[in-house]
Design a protein around this motif. Structure first.
Motif, mmCIF file in Angstrom:
data_model
loop_
_atom_site.group_PDB
_atom_site.id
_atom_site.type_symbol
_atom_site.label_atom_id
_atom_site.label_comp_id
_atom_site.label_asym_id
_atom_site.label_seq_id
_atom_site.Cartn_x
_atom_site.Cartn_y
_atom_site.Cartn_z
ATOM 1 N N ILE A 37 50.145 36.914 40.162
ATOM 2 C CA ILE A 37 51.599 37.037 40.314
ATOM 3 C C ILE A 37 51.922 37.245 41.793
ATOM 4 O O ILE A 37 51.194 37.929 42.504
ATOM 5 N N GLU A 38 52.998 36.613 42.235
ATOM 6 C CA GLU A 38 53.435 36.733 43.626
ATOM 7 C C GLU A 38 54.107 38.080 43.840
ATOM 8 O O GLU A 38 55.082 38.402 43.168
ATOM 9 N N LEU A 39 53.600 38.859 44.791
ATOM 10 C CA LEU A 39 54.306 40.068 45.206
ATOM 11 C C LEU A 39 55.312 39.727 46.292
ATOM 12 O O LEU A 39 56.368 40.343 46.390
ATOM 13 N N GLN A 40 54.953 38.756 47.125
ATOM 14 C CA GLN A 40 55.831 38.219 48.154
ATOM 15 C C GLN A 40 55.775 36.704 48.032
ATOM 16 O O GLN A 40 54.782 36.161 47.554
ATOM 17 N N LYS A 69 44.848 23.303 44.319
ATOM 18 C CA LYS A 69 43.789 24.157 44.848
ATOM 19 C C LYS A 69 44.382 25.269 45.692
ATOM 20 O O LYS A 69 45.343 25.068 46.427
ATOM 21 N N MET A 70 43.767 26.464 45.579
ATOM 22 C CA MET A 70 44.187 27.636 46.350
ATOM 23 C C MET A 70 42.955 28.353 46.873
ATOM 24 O O MET A 70 41.925 28.366 46.215
ATOM 25 N N VAL A 71 43.082 28.955 48.045
ATOM 26 C CA VAL A 71 42.029 29.795 48.599
ATOM 27 C C VAL A 71 42.544 31.232 48.568
ATOM 28 O O VAL A 71 43.627 31.512 49.089
ATOM 29 N N LEU A 72 41.784 32.121 47.935
ATOM 30 C CA LEU A 72 42.161 33.530 47.823
ATOM 31 C C LEU A 72 41.123 34.367 48.564
ATOM 32 O O LEU A 72 39.921 34.175 48.381
ATOM 33 N N LYS A 73 41.588 35.309 49.397
ATOM 34 C CA LYS A 73 40.702 36.189 50.158
ATOM 35 C C LYS A 73 41.193 37.619 50.041
ATOM 36 O O LYS A 73 42.380 37.881 50.244
ATOM 37 N N ASN A 74 40.279 38.528 49.719
ATOM 38 C CA ASN A 74 40.596 39.958 49.669
ATOM 39 C C ASN A 74 41.821 40.249 48.803
ATOM 40 O O ASN A 74 42.727 40.972 49.207
ATOM 41 N N VAL A 75 41.865 39.678 47.623
ATOM 42 C CA VAL A 75 43.002 39.844 46.723
ATOM 43 C C VAL A 75 42.855 41.151 45.954
ATOM 44 O O VAL A 75 41.780 41.475 45.457
ATOM 45 N N THR A 76 43.928 41.887 45.847
ATOM 46 C CA THR A 76 43.955 43.103 45.045
ATOM 47 C C THR A 76 44.118 42.720 43.584
ATOM 48 O O THR A 76 44.941 41.862 43.244
ATOM 49 N N VAL A 77 43.324 43.366 42.726
ATOM 50 C CA VAL A 77 43.407 43.138 41.293
ATOM 51 C C VAL A 77 43.944 44.405 40.650
ATOM 52 O O VAL A 77 43.378 45.478 40.829
ATOM 53 N N ALA A 78 45.050 44.298 39.949
ATOM 54 C CA ALA A 78 45.649 45.435 39.256
ATOM 55 C C ALA A 78 45.801 45.082 37.782
ATOM 56 O O ALA A 78 46.486 44.117 37.450
ATOM 57 N N ARG A 79 45.100 45.834 36.940
ATOM 58 C CA ARG A 79 45.138 45.620 35.487
ATOM 59 C C ARG A 79 44.808 44.182 35.108
ATOM 60 O O ARG A 79 45.429 43.583 34.236
ATOM 61 N N GLY A 80 43.860 43.608 35.814
ATOM 62 C CA GLY A 80 43.385 42.273 35.500
ATOM 63 C C GLY A 80 44.244 41.149 36.016
ATOM 64 O O GLY A 80 44.031 39.994 35.668
ATOM 65 N N ILE A 81 45.224 41.449 36.851
ATOM 66 C CA ILE A 81 46.115 40.422 37.408
ATOM 67 C C ILE A 81 45.950 40.406 38.919
ATOM 68 O O ILE A 81 45.959 41.459 39.568
ATOM 69 N N LEU A 82 45.814 39.209 39.499
ATOM 70 C CA LEU A 82 45.698 39.069 40.946
ATOM 71 C C LEU A 82 47.077 39.224 41.582
ATOM 72 O O LEU A 82 48.044 38.590 41.156
ATOM 73 N N LEU A 83 47.179 40.062 42.608
ATOM 74 C CA LEU A 83 48.438 40.285 43.306
ATOM 75 C C LEU A 83 48.439 39.414 44.567
ATOM 76 O O LEU A 83 47.713 39.674 45.518
#
Length: 130
Positions: free
Chosen positions: A60-63, A77-91
């Motif tokens: 989910i987009e926080l910003q 395609k997306m590149v994700l780096k150092n993503v915070t995971v809260a309750r199983g959802i990527l922020l």
């Protein structure tokens, strides 16, 4: 929404903001006594993402992240780096998400072919409940 001066126009939220003191109503500017229109973004998007191993997770987009849109093709395609995971959802934020784009042709064609059928089935279900 009406109480806050907002209304929907397509998929955009339109917010009417009262004109502030000192604003000039020159050419192209707001007319005196009329509110100016501010278009709010389409809000946070929730994405169902899958990694190369086939494991799925929601993000989910926080910003607002450039490239994430309602009409993104399936398989972008997306590149994700150092993503915070809260309750199983990527922020997702612009700092940890990069949208490369592209699509998986087979997934996109299947989605586009079945989209109308799925929407009609959901509409019929709603009609039968009424």
């Amino acid at each position: 929404m009406g109480e806050r001066g907002e209304f929907m126009k397509g998929k955009e939220v339109i917010r009417l903001v009262p004109e502030e003191e000192g604003d000039e109503g020159g050419e192209g500017g707001p007319v005196a006594g009329r509110p100016k229109v501010v278009v709010a973004g389409t809000g946070p998007h929730k994405l169902l993402m899958e990694d190369a191993g086939g494991r799925g997770v929601y993000g989910i987009e926080l910003q607002s992240v450039q490239g994430i849109q309602v009409d993104m093709p399936m398989g972008a395609k997306m590149v994700l780096k150092n993503v915070t995971v809260a309750r199983g959802i990527l922020l997702l934020t612009p700092a940890n998400t990069l949208v490369l784009g592209g699509k998986v042709e087979a997934l996109n064609q299947q989605y586009l072919a079945n989209r109308k059928q799925v929407l009609n089935a959901a509409l019929e279900k709603l009609r039968s409940q009424s």
